[in-house]
Scaffold this motif. Structure first.
Motif, PDB file in Angstrom:
ATOM      1  N   TYR A 298       0.836  -1.208   0.000  1.00  0.00           N
ATOM      2  CA  TYR A 298       0.000   0.000   0.000  1.00  0.00           C
ATOM      3  C   TYR A 298       0.871   1.258   0.000  1.00  0.00           C
ATOM      4  N   LEU A 299       1.957   1.247   0.782  1.00  0.00           N
ATOM      5  CA  LEU A 299       2.842   2.410   0.826  1.00  0.00           C
ATOM      6  C   LEU A 299       3.539   2.635  -0.517  1.00  0.00           C
ATOM      7  N   VAL A 300       3.883   1.537  -1.206  1.00  0.00           N
ATOM      8  CA  VAL A 300       4.565   1.687  -2.489  1.00  0.00           C
ATOM      9  C   VAL A 300       3.655   2.326  -3.529  1.00  0.00           C
ATOM     10  N   HIS A 301       2.388   1.891  -3.572  1.00  0.00           N
ATOM     11  CA  HIS A 301       1.476   2.383  -4.608  1.00  0.00           C
ATOM     12  C   HIS A 301       0.867   3.741  -4.268  1.00  0.00           C
ATOM     13  N   ASN A 302       0.718   4.030  -3.002  1.00  0.00           N
ATOM     14  CA  ASN A 302       0.042   5.271  -2.604  1.00  0.00           C
ATOM     15  C   ASN A 302       0.947   6.183  -1.788  1.00  0.00           C
ATOM     16  N   GLY A 303       2.261   5.971  -1.841  1.00  0.00           N
ATOM     17  CA  GLY A 303       3.174   6.786  -1.042  1.00  0.00           C
ATOM     18  C   GLY A 303       3.147   8.252  -1.418  1.00  0.00           C
ATOM     19  N   ALA A 304       3.094   8.534  -2.726  1.00  0.00           N
ATOM     20  CA  ALA A 304       3.092   9.930  -3.163  1.00  0.00           C
ATOM     21  C   ALA A 304       1.837  10.659  -2.698  1.00  0.00           C
TER      22      ALA A 304
END
Length: 684
Positions: A298-304
């Motif tokens: 989740y952090l990788v895909h929605n980090g920005a």
């Protein structure tokens, strides 16, 4: 076994006077083997198991020893028992030759007489074992036939995919969608190679996007599962509330309709329960409801988006930044055995806003930068490249340009390509098979090093073991003469090389010989062991040449015409290695040597694996093998050989370049002495 009487079981009195009764006691007798023991008659069978004069088989009867003897001679017999075999475990290390020492080893390879030297012959033996042990599949897996064909197929598929992607951008849309793009399919050969290949690691080369789409799909499926679980929990909760309201109001029909409408309604995505990046407390809910893998994804895909909405700080203080949620004790034996902990979370520097990230490009550096075509490039040497890769794995624990993971999500990939004339290799090919048709050369050092405790022998390709088998009474002589006297003293003592060997001189001479016998130390490649070669007088050789040759079945040597008893007496003076060679001369000599097997030979069991029809397997002893060891006559003292000094060779050595100086040369400290003398004279 006869039953022991009640009185006799506890009686140890030699002068026992108890009356003889059938059920209580019996008479006292002496041992029939005259060992001196006195005992009751009922203990006679038990005494036979302990009597020192009883004839029993050898303790190693199950291992092949056929001898029987008195029990008190067993201990003495074990020293010379033919089945009491010892394997020599002496080990040493021999490293590959570096590029700076090629001159000397190139001259040795070109000189056939150099192979007769003790150190060169031993190095060639170790080199042959090394080349047989190195499998090309473990060093160059990409150059094996199966993997090589699979990589060609993968490259073909990737090129077709790129062509299809290029064509799709330039094609026109029709009613049914994209215009027809000609896609070249794999032929039957490539399909079979792809289906039969066991290299699963190469599957990722077929489509780099397939892996990303699979992760996205798995993430979506997991999210749907979690939402369905939460909907079911809400549905059960509202059904319970509706049932309680039904008991109070009595209007069941209305409550059922309200419950069904509430269940059919979509879940609320407000700031308290949602998982969107813009909702408050989303990271806390993720940490509680999802596992670590889903949290990282989740952090990788929605980090920005989390950074833009203020849910995640773009730059946190160093003391608050962390990589692991909680630390776990992990036993780290080597760098390659380290496993990523289950509590690992992605580093913050990989979760920044991609719009503010510095632009980077993937740059490949290869032989194309040299401006030379692949056909014009020189071929790599199989032996040098293989030994270099094995040495890298030996000293540093990994292969050259091995891929290394920097964290759980990112990996640094390094590649090293080789261009061999003999590639691709067979799946089970060794280095010895690859260079079988090439000229023989020496690629390892002639000097060996002892094995230390810091050296890892379990995974070492450059450690060697003696591995010869000897009788227990022969091992002492073998270790002292071969390993302590000869092998440890090859460099400068037993064998002396020219001092200019580092320049390429291959001259050598043997300085010592056995003091009791006129013999020379040689290395026998047939048995891979050091032996003593006696110096036969020239008069015997001339007499053998001048003797007339007889034809037919009576063409026998003078020794074979002697009686069998005399031949057995002569063979009794020979050492084990000479007996093993004499047994291969003729059938008569083989029968003569066979009479000395129990006294001088050794026996071992040969095992074979038997597979049953039901699928199981077991090992069974196939036969007993009698043989002689490679031990030569024991040498107690060594003497200097009557050979010229090494200085005589240096007078004619082609590598000895003398420089004669006729002009005077000032010494380095001569100027300082003159200055001091000048100061002393000036003071006076």
């Amino acid at each position: 076994m006869a039953e022991v009487h009640e009185h006799c079981e506890k009686c140890y009195n030699v002068q026992c006077q108890v009356p003889v009764q059938t059920s209580i006691s019996c008479i006292i007798i002496k041992c029939r083997k005259t060992c001196g023991a006195t005992l009751h008659t009922c203990k006679q069978e038990e005494h036979q198991r302990l009597c020192p004069n009883e004839t029993v088989p050898c303790i190693n009867a199950n291992y092949g020893c056929p001898l029987t003897m008195l029990r008190h001679r067993l201990a003495k017999h074990l020293e010379v028992c033919p089945a009491s075999v010892v394997c020599c475990s002496q080990e040493w290390i021999r490293w590959p030759v570096s590029e700076t020492d090629q001159t000397f080893y190139r001259n040795i390879s070109e000189n056939p007489q150099a192979e007769l030297d003790l150190d060169v012959a031993m190095a060639l033996r170790d080199q042959e074992l090394l080349f047989r042990s190195i499998k090309m599949k473990s060093i160059f897996p990409e150059l094996v036939m199966e993997n090589h064909a699979l990589q060609e197929t993968a490259a073909r598929v990737n090129s077709l995919a790129e062509e299809a992607a290029c064509s799709s951008h330039c094609s026109e849309f029709t009613e049914n969608g994209l215009a027809g793009v000609e896609e070249e399919e794999l032929n039957q050969e490539e399909r079979e190679a792809l289906a039969k290949s066991m290299n699963v690691e190469s599957i990722q080369n077929y489509s780099s996007w397939e892996k990303i789409f699979t992760k996205e799909m798995e993430g979506c499926k997991q999210t749907v599962k979690n939402l369905n679980k939460r909907d079911e929990k809400g549905k059960q909760k509202k059904e319970q509330e509706s049932s309680s309201c039904q008991g109070e109001t009595g209007d069941s029909h209305l409550n059922q309709e309200n419950a069904s409408a509430a269940a059919a309604a979509p879940p609320r995505m407000d700031g308290a329960t949602g998982l969107a990046p813009w909702q408050d407390g989303v990271l806390e809910r993720l940490g509680k409801e999802f596992n670590i893998g889903e949290y990282n994804m989740y952090l990788v895909h929605n980090g920005a988006m989390l950074i833009n909405f203020g849910q995640l700080a773009a730059c946190t203080p160093r003391e608050k930044d962390f990589v692991y949620g909680n630390l776990e004790p992990i036993e780290v034996k080597t760098v390659r055995s380290f496993k990523v902990p289950t509590s690992y979370r992605a580093k913050r520097n990989h979760l920044k806003d991609p719009t503010h990230k510095a632009q980077t490009t993937h740059q490949c550096v290869d032989t194309a930068d040299l401006g030379v075509s692949v056909e014009d490039l020189s071929k790599c040497d199989e032996v040098s490249a293989t030994l270099l890769c094995s040495l890298e794995k030996e000293l540093k624990g990994h292969l050259i340009s091995e891929s290394a993971a920097i964290d759980g999500l990112y990996m640094d990939i390094g590649t090293q390509t080789y261009n061999f004339s003999s590639a691709p290799f067979e799946p089970d090919a060794s280095l010895a098979d690859v260079i079988a048709d090439k000229p023989r050369g020496l690629y390892v050092h002639v000097e060996a090093e002892p094995v230390t405790r810091r050296h890892n022998k379990t995974s070492s390709a450059f450690s060697y073991m003696c591995g010869h088998f000897f009788r227990r009474d022969e091992y002492r002589s073998h270790f002292r003469n071969v390993h302590s006297d000869i092998q440890a003293s090859l460099s400068g003592w037993i064998q002396q090389r020219c001092p200019l060997a580092y320049l390429g001189c291959t001259f050598t001479q043997t300085r010592f010989h056995p003091a009791a016998d006129q013999a020379t130390v040689k290395f026998c490649p047939d048995v891979s062991a050091f032996v003593l070669q006696p110096q036969v007088p020239s008069s015997l050789l001339e007499g053998k040449k001048s003797s007339p040759q007889r034809s037919g079945s009576h063409n026998l040597d003078p020794l074979s015409g002697l009686p069998l008893e005399i031949l057995q007496h002569i063979a009794g003076y020979l050492d084990s290695f000479t007996l093993s060679q004499l047994s291969q001369v003729s059938h008569l000599m083989r029968e003569v040597c066979a009479t000395l097997l129990q006294e001088r030979g050794m026996v071992s069991l040969k095992w074979e694996r038997k597979t049953y029809s039901r699928g199981g397997s077991s090992w069974r002893c196939r036969k007993k093998v009698w043989e002689f060891s490679s031990l030569f006559s024991s040498v107690d003292r060594w003497s200097f050989s009557s050979i010229p000094s090494m200085s005589e060779h240096l007078k004619a050595c082609s590598f000895y370049q003398r420089q004669e100086r006729s002009e005077p040369v000032a010494l380095a400290c001569l100027g300082e002495v003159r200055d001091k003398l000048g100061k002393v004279k000036h003071q006076r």
